[in-house]
Write an enzyme that holds these catalytic residues in place. Structure first.
Site, PDB file in Angstrom:
ATOM      1  N   PHE A 140       0.831  -1.197   0.000  1.00  0.00           N
ATOM      2  CA  PHE A 140       0.000   0.000   0.000  1.00  0.00           C
ATOM      3  C   PHE A 140       0.871   1.255   0.000  1.00  0.00           C
ATOM      4  CE2 PHE A 140      -2.288  -3.244   2.432  1.00  0.00           C
ATOM      5  CZ  PHE A 140      -3.584  -3.176   1.941  1.00  0.00           C
ATOM      6  N   ASP A 141       0.463   2.243  -0.773  1.00  0.00           N
ATOM      7  CA  ASP A 141       0.972   3.587  -0.584  1.00  0.00           C
ATOM      8  C   ASP A 141       0.360   4.135   0.710  1.00  0.00           C
ATOM      9  OD1 ASP A 141       2.150   6.102  -1.093  1.00  0.00           O
ATOM     10  OD2 ASP A 141       0.371   6.770  -2.184  1.00  0.00           O
ATOM     11  N   GLY A 142       0.937   5.228   1.219  1.00  0.00           N
ATOM     12  CA  GLY A 142       0.442   5.785   2.466  1.00  0.00           C
ATOM     13  C   GLY A 142      -0.596   6.874   2.279  1.00  0.00           C
TER      14      GLY A 142
END
Length: 300
Positions: free
Chosen positions: A162-164
């Protein structure tokens, strides 16, 4: 006998093109020949479709199910017509994917059915459907059908990256970056390091994955990674936020703006979620990827 229910399950709603490789058939449909598309799918009814970009993710999540405990449900939610839906079910049966439910809307947007399905995640190749699902509060991503397929190196691990900001977290900090630049962003995050970020659209999915992991399965496990353009000192707020949520990730990569693709190739996820089109396009050259059209970066 208890009535069928989707309560307490991780429900993945997925379009036909995200689950199977229907790109050749889709070109007929995109060319304006809906009837020809239906005929082609019917003619190929006994020809199993090849795996699509999200196939590995779905197959591994379903492996968490046991005879006495069904923890994951996969439902096809598609703009396809019901005739084409027959090929989806047959292809799934051939591939050993236990599909029981499907909704086929013949061109109409299907995202409204996410609510009665209690969907935990929606994956589709249709950008409009994904955007509508996100606006309705569901974790959703547009599957990049040009992505490479997942690696087969970890058959007993579901690997998700996941990106943040604007994915796991809100886009609060990203708005500062877009408006004032990197230095202001770093200072903003340093000053708020002890203040947890609000949740982003994919916080519920990460929480559901943790619950699935904790429910226990001797054959399968989940490995998650946070892969973000953040760097020190902005890393601290991200870590503290996850701690406040009581959610753990197995790996965290603070890349300070470096391209994510090569790092993702090493992690070998079954799927990667990012809100920035340039990041996700680069990642798709290395791993299965999806675009989360949320946050300031996706405001036209």
């Amino acid at each position: 006998m208890a009535a069928p229910s989707l309560d307490d399950k991780l429900v993945v709603a997925i379009s036909s093109r995200a689950l199977f490789d229907f790109e050749e058939e889709n070109r007929v449909f995109e060319g304006g020949d809906a009837a020809g598309y239906m005929r082609l799918q019917f003619d190929r009814l006994n020809q199993p479709a090849a795996p699509g970009i999200a196939f590995s993710l779905v197959r591994k999540l379903l492996a968490f199910n046991e005879a006495q405990m069904q923890r994951v449900e996969v439902v096809v939610l598609s703009r396809n017509d019901p005739v084409s839906g027959m090929r989806v079910f047959r292809s799934a049966e051939h591939a050993g994917i236990p599909l029981q439910r499907g909704v086929f809307t013949q061109g109409r947007s299907p995202f409204g059915y996410l609510r009665p399905l209690k969907a935990t995640l929606f994956l589709s190749a249709n950008a409009d459907d994904v955007k509508a699902a996100l606006q309705a509060g569901f974790p959703a991503a547009r599957v990049l059908t040009e992505s490479v397929l997942a690696s087969a190196n970890y058959p007993n691990e579901v690997r998700i990256a996941f990106d943040g900001d604007a994915v796991l977290f809100s886009d609060e900090a990203e708005q500062v970056f877009q408006a004032q630049g990197l230095e202001a962003f770093q200072q903003h995050e340093l000053s708020k390091a002890a203040q947890p970020l609000p949740g982003g659209p994919f916080k519920p999915l990460l929480a559901a994955l943790q619950r699935l992991q904790q429910a226990g399965n001797q054959k399968m496990r989940i490995r998650t990674a946070l892969v973000t353009a953040r760097s020190a000192p902005a890393h601290e707020r991200a870590i503290r936020t996850l701690m406040d949520w009581k959610i753990q990730v197995d790996e965290a990569m603070f890349l300070g703006g470096l391209p994510k693709g090569e790092f993702l190739r090493e992690f070998e996820p079954d799927f990667f979620f990012d809100d920035q089109t340039r990041h996700v396009a680069h990642a798709a050259q290395h791993v299965p990827s999806g675009h989360v059209s949320a946050g300031i970066a996706n405001v036209a």
